[in-house]
Design a protein around this motif. Structure first.
Motif, PDB file in Angstrom:
ATOM      1  N   GLY A 107       0.812  -1.209   0.000  1.00  0.00           N
ATOM      2  CA  GLY A 107       0.000   0.000   0.000  1.00  0.00           C
ATOM      3  C   GLY A 107       0.846   1.260   0.000  1.00  0.00           C
ATOM      4  N   TRP A 108       0.300   2.301  -0.564  1.00  0.00           N
ATOM      5  CA  TRP A 108       0.987   3.587  -0.642  1.00  0.00           C
ATOM      6  C   TRP A 108      -0.055   4.696  -0.549  1.00  0.00           C
ATOM      7  N   THR A 109       0.388   5.885  -0.244  1.00  0.00           N
ATOM      8  CA  THR A 109      -0.518   7.012  -0.048  1.00  0.00           C
ATOM      9  C   THR A 109      -0.321   8.040  -1.153  1.00  0.00           C
ATOM     10  N   LEU A 110      -1.438   8.411  -1.770  1.00  0.00           N
ATOM     11  CA  LEU A 110      -1.431   9.434  -2.808  1.00  0.00           C
ATOM     12  C   LEU A 110      -2.100  10.692  -2.261  1.00  0.00           C
ATOM     13  N   PRO A 111      -1.343  11.780  -2.101  1.00  0.00           N
ATOM     14  CA  PRO A 111      -1.970  13.033  -1.669  1.00  0.00           C
ATOM     15  C   PRO A 111      -2.596  13.742  -2.877  1.00  0.00           C
ATOM     16  N   ILE A 112      -3.838  14.151  -2.728  1.00  0.00           N
ATOM     17  CA  ILE A 112      -4.534  14.853  -3.812  1.00  0.00           C
ATOM     18  C   ILE A 112      -5.218  16.099  -3.256  1.00  0.00           C
ATOM     19  N   SER A 113      -5.649  16.953  -4.150  1.00  0.00           N
ATOM     20  CA  SER A 113      -6.527  18.066  -3.806  1.00  0.00           C
ATOM     21  C   SER A 113      -7.841  17.831  -4.524  1.00  0.00           C
ATOM     22  N   GLN A 114      -8.933  17.880  -3.790  1.00  0.00           N
ATOM     23  CA  GLN A 114     -10.232  17.663  -4.429  1.00  0.00           C
ATOM     24  C   GLN A 114     -10.578  18.798  -5.388  1.00  0.00           C
ATOM     25  N   LYS A 115      -9.846  19.899  -5.289  1.00  0.00           N
ATOM     26  CA  LYS A 115     -10.020  21.006  -6.240  1.00  0.00           C
ATOM     27  C   LYS A 115      -9.779  20.525  -7.672  1.00  0.00           C
ATOM     28  N   TRP A 116      -8.872  19.574  -7.838  1.00  0.00           N
ATOM     29  CA  TRP A 116      -8.543  19.072  -9.168  1.00  0.00           C
ATOM     30  C   TRP A 116      -9.754  18.463  -9.871  1.00  0.00           C
ATOM     31  N   TRP A 117     -10.742  18.033  -9.091  1.00  0.00           N
ATOM     32  CA  TRP A 117     -11.955  17.420  -9.634  1.00  0.00           C
ATOM     33  C   TRP A 117     -13.176  18.328  -9.481  1.00  0.00           C
ATOM     34  N   GLY A 118     -12.940  19.603  -9.183  1.00  0.00           N
ATOM     35  CA  GLY A 118     -14.042  20.550  -9.194  1.00  0.00           C
ATOM     36  C   GLY A 118     -14.515  21.089  -7.859  1.00  0.00           C
ATOM     37  N   HIS A 119     -13.876  20.707  -6.743  1.00  0.00           N
ATOM     38  CA  HIS A 119     -14.272  21.268  -5.445  1.00  0.00           C
ATOM     39  C   HIS A 119     -13.886  22.742  -5.406  1.00  0.00           C
ATOM     40  N   LYS A 120     -14.667  23.565  -4.711  1.00  0.00           N
ATOM     41  CA  LYS A 120     -14.386  25.006  -4.605  1.00  0.00           C
ATOM     42  C   LYS A 120     -13.125  25.289  -3.798  1.00  0.00           C
ATOM     43  N   ALA A 121     -12.809  24.403  -2.855  1.00  0.00           N
ATOM     44  CA  ALA A 121     -11.657  24.588  -1.968  1.00  0.00           C
ATOM     45  C   ALA A 121     -10.587  23.540  -2.281  1.00  0.00           C
ATOM     46  N   GLU A 122      -9.404  23.738  -1.725  1.00  0.00           N
ATOM     47  CA  GLU A 122      -8.327  22.760  -1.933  1.00  0.00           C
ATOM     48  C   GLU A 122      -8.748  21.376  -1.436  1.00  0.00           C
ATOM     49  N   LYS A 123      -9.278  21.275  -0.259  1.00  0.00           N
ATOM     50  CA  LYS A 123      -9.698  20.024   0.381  1.00  0.00           C
ATOM     51  C   LYS A 123      -8.638  18.937   0.210  1.00  0.00           C
ATOM     52  N   ALA A 124      -7.529  19.139   0.897  1.00  0.00           N
ATOM     53  CA  ALA A 124      -6.415  18.189   0.850  1.00  0.00           C
ATOM     54  C   ALA A 124      -6.882  16.824   1.350  1.00  0.00           C
ATOM     55  N   THR A 125      -6.572  15.800   0.565  1.00  0.00           N
ATOM     56  CA  THR A 125      -7.078  14.452   0.810  1.00  0.00           C
ATOM     57  C   THR A 125      -5.954  13.446   0.583  1.00  0.00           C
ATOM     58  N   TRP A 126      -5.957  12.387   1.390  1.00  0.00           N
ATOM     59  CA  TRP A 126      -5.007  11.300   1.187  1.00  0.00           C
ATOM     60  C   TRP A 126      -5.774  10.062   0.754  1.00  0.00           C
ATOM     61  N   LEU A 127      -5.202   9.347  -0.207  1.00  0.00           N
ATOM     62  CA  LEU A 127      -5.754   8.086  -0.667  1.00  0.00           C
ATOM     63  C   LEU A 127      -4.782   6.973  -0.305  1.00  0.00           C
ATOM     64  N   TYR A 128      -5.260   5.976   0.433  1.00  0.00           N
ATOM     65  CA  TYR A 128      -4.461   4.781   0.708  1.00  0.00           C
ATOM     66  C   TYR A 128      -4.824   3.775  -0.370  1.00  0.00           C
ATOM     67  N   VAL A 129      -3.825   3.366  -1.150  1.00  0.00           N
ATOM     68  CA  VAL A 129      -4.055   2.539  -2.328  1.00  0.00           C
ATOM     69  C   VAL A 129      -3.279   1.238  -2.197  1.00  0.00           C
ATOM     70  N   VAL A 130      -3.963   0.111  -2.444  1.00  0.00           N
ATOM     71  CA  VAL A 130      -3.332  -1.209  -2.437  1.00  0.00           C
ATOM     72  C   VAL A 130      -3.771  -1.957  -3.686  1.00  0.00           C
ATOM     73  N   GLY A 131      -2.806  -2.572  -4.368  1.00  0.00           N
ATOM     74  CA  GLY A 131      -3.141  -3.452  -5.478  1.00  0.00           C
ATOM     75  C   GLY A 131      -2.930  -2.859  -6.857  1.00  0.00           C
ATOM     76  N   ILE A 132      -2.186  -1.761  -6.936  1.00  0.00           N
ATOM     77  CA  ILE A 132      -1.889  -1.159  -8.228  1.00  0.00           C
ATOM     78  C   ILE A 132      -0.583  -0.380  -8.102  1.00  0.00           C
ATOM     79  N   ASP A 133       0.206  -0.433  -9.126  1.00  0.00           N
ATOM     80  CA  ASP A 133       1.428   0.371  -9.168  1.00  0.00           C
ATOM     81  C   ASP A 133       1.041   1.819  -9.443  1.00  0.00           C
TER      82      ASP A 133
END
Length: 142
Positions: free
Chosen positions: A51-77
């Motif tokens: 597993g690894w963590t991908l930091p994203i901003s929900q703004k990239w998908w249209g949120h009005k604010a940055e809304k910093a978010t972490w995704l814990y991902v397992v099973g994909i490079d």
């Protein structure tokens, strides 16, 4: 800003176990206490489950604010995830204003999003997360 009930904490721990067993993605606010509680890897690291963590901003998908978010991902490079729609520039709103930004006459003032906007995931991000989850497979390491 969340103050989860004990049953919500248990649900998050259960979700981590499921992602580790079957592959998938878990979304949480950036810096969530769940990372320390479950020994999830910080961005840039990988855990013993692949597993690894991908930091994203929900703004990239249209949120009005940055809304910093972490995704814990397992099973994909990390090279095989769906394209991330990086959006540069400042957001129009904030999740929680500092005391300085609360003053409307301050030059850096930005309005806060509503409680509902703070809690909801942008539809485009939801679609992207489903696409990512569908690509994850148990036993695949980062």
């Amino acid at each position: 800003m969340a103050n989860p009930r004990p049953d919500e904490k248990d649900l998050a721990r259960w979700a981590v176990r499921q992602v580790r067993e079957w592959g998938g993605v878990l979304e949480h606010p950036s810096g969530s206490a769940l990372w320390a509680d479950q020994q999830l890897p910080l961005p840039g690291d990988t855990d013993e489950h692949g597993g690894w963590t991908l930091p994203i901003s929900q703004k990239w998908w249209g949120h009005k604010a940055e809304k910093a978010t972490w995704l814990y991902v397992v099973g994909i490079d990390s090279r095989d995830i769906p394209d991330v729609p990086l959006v540069l520039g400042e957001s129009t709103h904030v999740i929680a204003s500092s005391a300085m930004r609360q003053k409307r006459d301050h030059p850096q003032f930005k309005p806060e999003v509503t409680k509902a906007e703070r809690e909801h995931t942008p539809p485009d991000l939801a679609v992207w997360l489903v696409d990512l989850a569908r690509r994850c497979r148990a036993g695949v390491t980062a």
